[in-house]
Design an enzyme around this catalytic site. Structure first.
Site, PDB file in Angstrom:
ATOM      1  N   ARG A 177     -91.048  50.136  28.578  1.00 12.62           N
ATOM      2  CA  ARG A 177     -91.879  50.829  27.586  1.00 12.62           C
ATOM      3  C   ARG A 177     -93.226  51.246  28.162  1.00 12.62           C
ATOM      4  NH1 ARG A 177     -93.918  46.011  23.641  1.00 12.62           N
ATOM      5  NH2 ARG A 177     -93.912  44.325  25.163  1.00 12.62           N
ATOM      6  N   LYS A 185     -98.551  51.841  27.590  1.00 14.51           N
ATOM      7  CA  LYS A 185     -97.604  50.776  27.244  1.00 14.51           C
ATOM      8  C   LYS A 185     -97.230  50.906  25.768  1.00 14.51           C
ATOM      9  CE  LYS A 185     -96.889  45.783  27.431  1.00 14.51           C
ATOM     10  NZ  LYS A 185     -97.401  44.524  27.987  1.00 14.51           N
ATOM     11  N   ASP A 197     -86.775  49.182  21.959  1.00 12.65           N
ATOM     12  CA  ASP A 197     -87.148  50.507  21.445  1.00 12.65           C
ATOM     13  C   ASP A 197     -88.244  51.216  22.227  1.00 12.65           C
ATOM     14  OD1 ASP A 197     -89.274  48.923  20.819  1.00 12.65           O
ATOM     15  OD2 ASP A 197     -89.088  49.107  18.645  1.00 12.65           O
ATOM     16  N   GLY A 198     -88.788  50.565  23.258  1.00 11.46           N
ATOM     17  CA  GLY A 198     -89.835  51.217  24.051  1.00 11.46           C
ATOM     18  C   GLY A 198     -91.206  51.241  23.394  1.00 11.46           C
ATOM     19  N   ARG A 224     -94.886  45.047  41.480  1.00 11.42           N
ATOM     20  CA  ARG A 224     -94.651  43.634  41.138  1.00 11.42           C
ATOM     21  C   ARG A 224     -93.717  42.996  42.164  1.00 11.42           C
ATOM     22  NH1 ARG A 224     -94.746  43.881  35.069  1.00 11.42           N
ATOM     23  NH2 ARG A 224     -95.780  45.848  34.628  1.00 11.42           N
ATOM     24  N   ASP A 253     -91.251  39.288  37.536  1.00  9.54           N
ATOM     25  CA  ASP A 253     -91.510  40.689  37.175  1.00  9.54           C
ATOM     26  C   ASP A 253     -92.910  40.856  36.588  1.00  9.54           C
ATOM     27  OD1 ASP A 253     -89.924  39.098  35.185  1.00  9.54           O
ATOM     28  OD2 ASP A 253     -90.543  40.691  33.851  1.00  9.54           O
ATOM     29  N   ASN A 254     -93.584  39.750  36.302  1.00  4.25           N
ATOM     30  CA  ASN A 254     -94.947  39.821  35.782  1.00  4.25           C
ATOM     31  C   ASN A 254     -95.981  39.393  36.817  1.00  4.25           C
ATOM     32  OD1 ASN A 254     -94.046  40.731  33.299  1.00  4.25           O
ATOM     33  ND2 ASN A 254     -93.956  38.689  32.396  1.00  4.25           N
TER      34      ASN A 254
END
Ligand code: AMP
Ligand code: MG
Length: 481
Positions: free
Chosen positions: A86, A106, A118-119, A183, A248-249
């Site tokens: 998103r 974002k 849903d993004g 990342r 991923d963060n």
């Protein structure tokens, strides 16, 4: 680059996909961060002048906008392709000083990486990201920034407490800014797919663009390790719990990214995490963040191991992480007491045990020590052990301390979840009226210049109010955003 354009959800073999933000009904500005704008040399009025750019309804002419592809280990397990589900990068910006930044929206809508979602992003999580990014920056913690927060004029369905009760919430978009959004997971995904040439291509790109002066893979990994150690030492200094330290963060630049169910310590408690999704194992609890940083770097090391002939430089990098963290953490925890001599580390440990046993508020305790008021006022217990507290104070008072060092290392207040909840309620009113929300600017300015906001700061630097314990979202949070 993905040869397919558009947002059809799919597995993508490349590193990024061209995809445009989805239009929203009624974009409007909720707040622009003056300090972030100043750091970029952008006038806040330029942001105000272009409402349709705020949510991606309009794009800067000629801009190639895209979402990137990454994988990650979530809560210890390999999750395969995740990607910017998103977040859409809308601009590469170079300031007058030549500093590069990439601007992402974002909550801008579906991308190939949206999986089952849903993004979109809701107002509450967007306020949390906007405020935390800017407050952390003024506390001296390495972080990505937030330039603006905008309303979309649309509703988004969310099951806020993961209890089967989805309800509509106001939609919002944060424009976040970083020199790089790469990342650990960007390397893990092609590595897991056996695409070693792509790992190399991405590593070369990242080194050349984001690590000027670094010329070997060994130095590059070492620098990532060092930056990660610095970031986490700062988290431990201000009592920040990220809440979702999945790979991923984790940014290769050692910047705090993806503010989700984060929180700041109330009482000092190493086992605390604000994230209800992690309540069972508490993998990402405060006291475990340094070890998780190491674990995450190990995952990165494995992902890039094909760039190395032998693993020694990777092991050296990991050792460098540990050494850097241990020494910086000691230095910062001492500095919180105004001290510099490592011989005083037992005193730091003693204070931490005392804070834990007497349930002392982490932020307020250091301010009490600095300003000479009673430590008993910092306790969440009805009857703290006053003798133990004054014993510590008298021991501490025999030290020769540097007050400037204390001021530089101790926040006067930190944005606790109960304060953020009040801010979210305030912002919701502005949202409903379609106006800018001054309370958001005041909050970030009150972190940079607390003396300008005496009333607000008096409230925010005090103990957590009793009402906040029973109010959901004020202490514990889920990942729903
Ligand atoms: P997070 O836990 O926020 O780091 O998100 C993990 C993954 O889920 C990332 O790939 C996000 O882009 C994706 N994600 C989270 N929320 C949404 C959403 N509402 N729509 C699409 N993707 C999402
Ligand atoms: Mg994320």
């Amino acid at each position: 680059m993905d040869p397919v354009r558009g947002s059809a959800v799919r597995a993508v073999g490349e590193t990024a996909s061209f995809v445009e933000p989805e239009h929203v009904a009624a974009p409007f500005l909720l707040a622009v961060s003056d300090t972030c704008a100043a750091s970029l040399d952008v006038s806040p009025d330029v942001v105000r002048a272009h409402p349709s750019l705020l949510t991606g309804n309009d794009l800067i002419e000629g801009a190639d906008v895209f979402a990137t592809n990454y994988g990650g280990h979530q809560f210890g397990n390999w999750a395969d392709q995740l990607g910017d589900g998103r977040a859409i990068s809308i601009a590469e910006f170079v300031s007058n000083e030549g500093v590069r930044s990439e601007w992402q929206l974002k909550g801008a809508g579906m991308t190939p990486y949206s999986r089952f979602a849903d993004g979109r992003a809701v107002l509450r999580s967007s306020v949390r990201e906007f405020v935390a990014s800017e407050v952390m920056a003024s506390l001296g913690v390495p972080t990505t920034r937030a330039l603006w927060i905008a309303g979309t004029g649309e509703e988004v369905m969310r099951d806020r407490f993961y209890d089967g009760n989805a309800a509509p919430e106001s939609g919002a978009i944060v424009c976040r800014v970083s020199p790089s959004w790469i990342r650990f997971g960007h390397f893990e995904l092609p590595a897991a797919r056996g695409k070693t040439a792509l790992v190399k291509e991405l590593a070369d790109f990242c080194m050349a663009r984001d690590f000027p002066g670094v010329t070997s893979y060994a130095d590059w990994f070492r620098e990532i390790c060092e930056r990660t150690a610095v970031m986490i030492a700062h988290w431990q200094r201000v009592g920040f719990v990220h809440g979702v330290m999945n790979t991923d963060n984790m940014s290769v630049l050692g910047l705090t990214i993806d503010y989700g169910p984060y929180g700041f310590l109330d009482g000092f408690d190493p086992s605390w995490t604000p994230n209800t999704t992690d309540a069972g194992r508490r993998r990402y609890r405060f006291g475990q963040q340094p070890a998780i940083g190491f674990w995450n770097l190990q995952r990165l090391a494995m992902a890039i191991s094909t760039l190395f002939e032998d693993t020694q430089p990777l092991q050296d990098g990991l050792i460098h992480y540990e050494k850097t963290f241990v020494s910086l953490d000691a230095q910062m925890q001492l500095a919180k007491l105004g001290l510099t001599d490592e011989a005083d580390l037992p005193l730091v440990n003693e204070l931490q045990s005392l804070m834990q046993s007497q349930e002392l508020d982490f932020t307020k305790t250091y301010n009490a020590l600095l300003n000479g008021y009673d430590l008993a006022q910092c306790s969440y217990r009805l009857e703290p052990d006053k003798e133990a507290l004054s014993l510590f104070v008298s021991k501490y008072q025999r030290r020769d301390r540097n007050e400037g060092l204390m001021r530089a290392n101790n926040p006067v207040w930190v944005p606790h979840n109960w304060m953020l909840q009040e801010l979210i309620d305030e912002t919701q009113k502005c949202y409903d009226a379609g106006t800018e929300c001054r309370a958001l600017n005041d909050a970030i300015e009150a972190a940079a210049e607390p003396e300008r906001f005496p009333e607000q700061v008096a409230k925010w630097s005090d103990l957590r109010p009793a009402w906040s314990l029973s109010e959901r979202g004020c202490t514990d949070l889920s990942c729903s955003s």
